[in-house]
Design an enzyme around this catalytic site. Structure first.
Site, PDB file in Angstrom:
ATOM      1  N   PRO A   1       0.749  -1.091  -0.057  1.00 30.71           N
ATOM      2  CA  PRO A   1      -0.187   0.093   0.064  1.00 30.71           C
ATOM      3  C   PRO A   1       0.735   1.144   0.171  1.00 30.71           C
ATOM      4  O   PRO A   1       2.045   1.865   0.462  1.00 30.71           O
ATOM      5  CB  PRO A   1      -0.839  -0.166   1.652  1.00 30.71           C
ATOM      6  N   ASN A   2       0.003   2.242  -0.695  1.00 33.75           N
ATOM      7  CA  ASN A   2       1.049   4.028  -0.392  1.00 33.75           C
ATOM      8  C   ASN A   2       2.698   3.972  -1.785  1.00 33.75           C
ATOM      9  O   ASN A   2       2.553   4.858  -1.857  1.00 33.75           O
ATOM     10  CB  ASN A   2       1.103   4.335   0.646  1.00 33.75           C
TER      11      ASN A   2
ATOM     12  N   ARG B   1       5.300  12.472  -2.531  1.00 32.22           N
ATOM     13  CA  ARG B   1       4.934  13.549  -1.622  1.00 32.22           C
ATOM     14  C   ARG B   1       6.150  12.552  -0.228  1.00 32.22           C
ATOM     15  O   ARG B   1       6.571  11.312  -1.195  1.00 32.22           O
ATOM     16  CB  ARG B   1       3.854  12.971  -0.456  1.00 32.22           C
TER      17      ARG B   1
ATOM     18  N   TYR C   1      10.902   8.712   1.257  1.00 37.66           N
ATOM     19  CA  TYR C   1      10.940   7.813  -0.340  1.00 37.66           C
ATOM     20  C   TYR C   1      11.737   7.882  -1.443  1.00 37.66           C
ATOM     21  O   TYR C   1      12.020   7.143  -2.328  1.00 37.66           O
ATOM     22  CB  TYR C   1       9.536   7.370  -0.468  1.00 37.66           C
TER      23      TYR C   1
ATOM     24  N   ASN D   1       7.936  -5.960  -0.934  1.00 35.42           N
ATOM     25  CA  ASN D   1       7.912  -4.630   0.065  1.00 35.42           C
ATOM     26  C   ASN D   1       6.100  -4.206   0.371  1.00 35.42           C
ATOM     27  O   ASN D   1       5.461  -4.118  -0.221  1.00 35.42           O
ATOM     28  CB  ASN D   1       8.127  -3.255  -0.913  1.00 35.42           C
TER      29      ASN D   1
ATOM     30  N   ALA E   1       3.377  -0.904   4.976  1.00 33.00           N
ATOM     31  CA  ALA E   1       2.508  -0.677   5.877  1.00 33.00           C
ATOM     32  C   ALA E   1       2.035  -2.952   6.832  1.00 33.00           C
ATOM     33  O   ALA E   1       2.302  -2.643   7.991  1.00 33.00           O
ATOM     34  CB  ALA E   1       1.329  -0.358   6.152  1.00 33.00           C
TER      35      ALA E   1
ATOM     36  N   GLU F   1      12.626  -9.483   1.663  1.00 30.89           N
ATOM     37  CA  GLU F   1      11.611  -8.363   2.010  1.00 30.89           C
ATOM     38  C   GLU F   1      12.846  -6.942   1.938  1.00 30.89           C
ATOM     39  O   GLU F   1      13.650  -7.807   2.643  1.00 30.89           O
ATOM     40  CB  GLU F   1      10.971  -8.925   4.006  1.00 30.89           C
TER      41      GLU F   1
ATOM     42  N   HIS G   1      12.928  -2.661   2.083  1.00 27.24           N
ATOM     43  CA  HIS G   1      12.017  -1.744   2.401  1.00 27.24           C
ATOM     44  C   HIS G   1      12.972  -0.302   1.720  1.00 27.24           C
ATOM     45  O   HIS G   1      13.983  -0.184   2.258  1.00 27.24           O
ATOM     46  CB  HIS G   1      11.499  -1.149   4.330  1.00 27.24           C
TER      47      HIS G   1
ATOM     48  N   ARG H   1      13.355   3.917  12.211  1.00 23.54           N
ATOM     49  CA  ARG H   1      12.414   5.238  12.278  1.00 23.54           C
ATOM     50  C   ARG H   1      11.518   4.404  13.648  1.00 23.54           C
ATOM     51  O   ARG H   1      11.987   4.015  14.572  1.00 23.54           O
ATOM     52  CB  ARG H   1      11.711   4.452  11.029  1.00 23.54           C
TER      53      ARG H   1
HETATM   54  O1  CA2 Z   1      10.458   1.980   3.988  1.00 21.53           O
HETATM   55  C1  CA2 Z   1       9.638   0.688   2.945  1.00 21.53           C
HETATM   56  O2  CA2 Z   1       9.938   0.513   2.168  1.00 21.53           O
HETATM   57  C2  CA2 Z   1       8.516   1.188   3.860  1.00 21.53           C
HETATM   58  O3  CA2 Z   1       7.669  -0.680   3.647  1.00 21.53           O
HETATM   59  C3  CA2 Z   1       7.398   1.925   3.401  1.00 21.53           C
HETATM   60  C4  CA2 Z   1       6.006   2.034   4.057  1.00 21.53           C
HETATM   61  C5  CA2 Z   1       5.894   1.784   5.482  1.00 21.53           C
HETATM   62  O4  CA2 Z   1       5.166   1.724   5.693  1.00 21.53           O
HETATM   63  C6  CA2 Z   1       6.869   0.926   5.597  1.00 21.53           C
HETATM   64  O5  CA2 Z   1       7.009   1.194   7.257  1.00 21.53           O
HETATM   65  C7  CA2 Z   1       8.458   1.225   4.920  1.00 21.53           C
HETATM   66  C8  CA2 Z   1       4.831   3.123   3.873  1.00 21.53           C
HETATM   67  C9  CA2 Z   1       4.918   3.591   2.107  1.00 21.53           C
HETATM   68  C10 CA2 Z   1       4.622   4.719   1.678  1.00 21.53           C
HETATM   69  O6  CA2 Z   1       5.247   5.274   0.647  1.00 21.53           O
HETATM   70  C11 CA2 Z   1       4.985   7.032   0.150  1.00 21.53           C
HETATM   71  C12 CA2 Z   1       5.079   6.362  -0.522  1.00 21.53           C
HETATM   72  C13 CA2 Z   1       5.459   8.183  -0.785  1.00 21.53           C
HETATM   73  C14 CA2 Z   1       4.638   9.397  -0.017  1.00 21.53           C
HETATM   74  C15 CA2 Z   1       3.551   8.373   0.855  1.00 21.53           C
HETATM   75  C16 CA2 Z   1       4.351   7.094   1.218  1.00 21.53           C
END
Ligand code: CA2
Length: 149
Positions: free
Chosen positions: A9-10, A17, A22, A73, A76, A97, A99, A106
């Site tokens: 997700p996301n 953003r 990221y 990946n 969340a 896995e 990230h 974090r």
């Molecule tokens: O660091 C990573 O790849 C995560 O898996 C990314 C997840 C986060 O919940 C994990 O703790 C770590 C979040 C991905 C959200 O990606 C976004 C990208 C751009 C703007 C907002 C969110």
């Protein structure tokens, strides 16, 4: 080797953003980057991104018999999903896995990973390169298991 790369997700919001965490590149940039690296390593790839836990479970199950390994990946869902852990265990495919950010530095809730107990390795904090490292890990794992046959 055929590898399925799954993003949770996301991650479709990459580059839109939170560039400080990221980066500025988009999900499409990520796909192209991995495709280029995979081609150079003689690996074929499939890609899937979803914001829905059940869809991610379905795609892991569908990988059985079609792919030799999975890179995921779970975003969340890393920190919440027993369903994804069970799906990876159920298909028994070697899984890595990944990230993009360094989850270990974090928030405390990001230190928990349910899927970790079913994967052959975790790569975090290396940005998009982490996915390429994961391909190399799967290749090394495949070569290692061939040697033991
Ligand atoms: O660091 C990573 O790849 C995560 O898996 C990314 C997840 C986060 O919940 C994990 O703790 C770590 C979040 C991905 C959200 O990606 C976004 C990208 C751009 C703007 C907002 C969110």
């Amino acid at each position: 080797m055929k590898i399925l790369i799954i993003n949770g997700p996301n991650l479709n919001m990459l580059g839109i953003r939170e560039p400080e965490i990221y980066g500025r590149k988009t999900y499409q940039d990520l796909v192209h980057y991995i495709e280029g690296a995979a081609e150079a390593l003689d690996v074929s790839t499939g890609f899937y991104q979803s914001n829905h836990e059940g869809d991610l479970v379905d795609v892991i199950q569908d990988a059985y018999g079609k792919y030799d390994g999975i890179i995921i990946n779970p975003a969340a869902y890393t920190h919440t999903s027993v369903a994804l852990l069970d799906a990876v265990k159920a298909v028994g495919l070697p899984t890595v896995e990944v990230h993009i950010s360094d989850v270990s530095t974090r928030e405390e809730f990001r230190q928990v990973s349910y899927i970790r107990q079913a994967v052959i390795g975790t790569i975090a904090g290396k940005g998009f390169d982490g996915y390429v490292e994961a391909i190399k890990l799967l290749l090394a794992h495949e070569n290692g298991s061939e040697e033991h046959q």
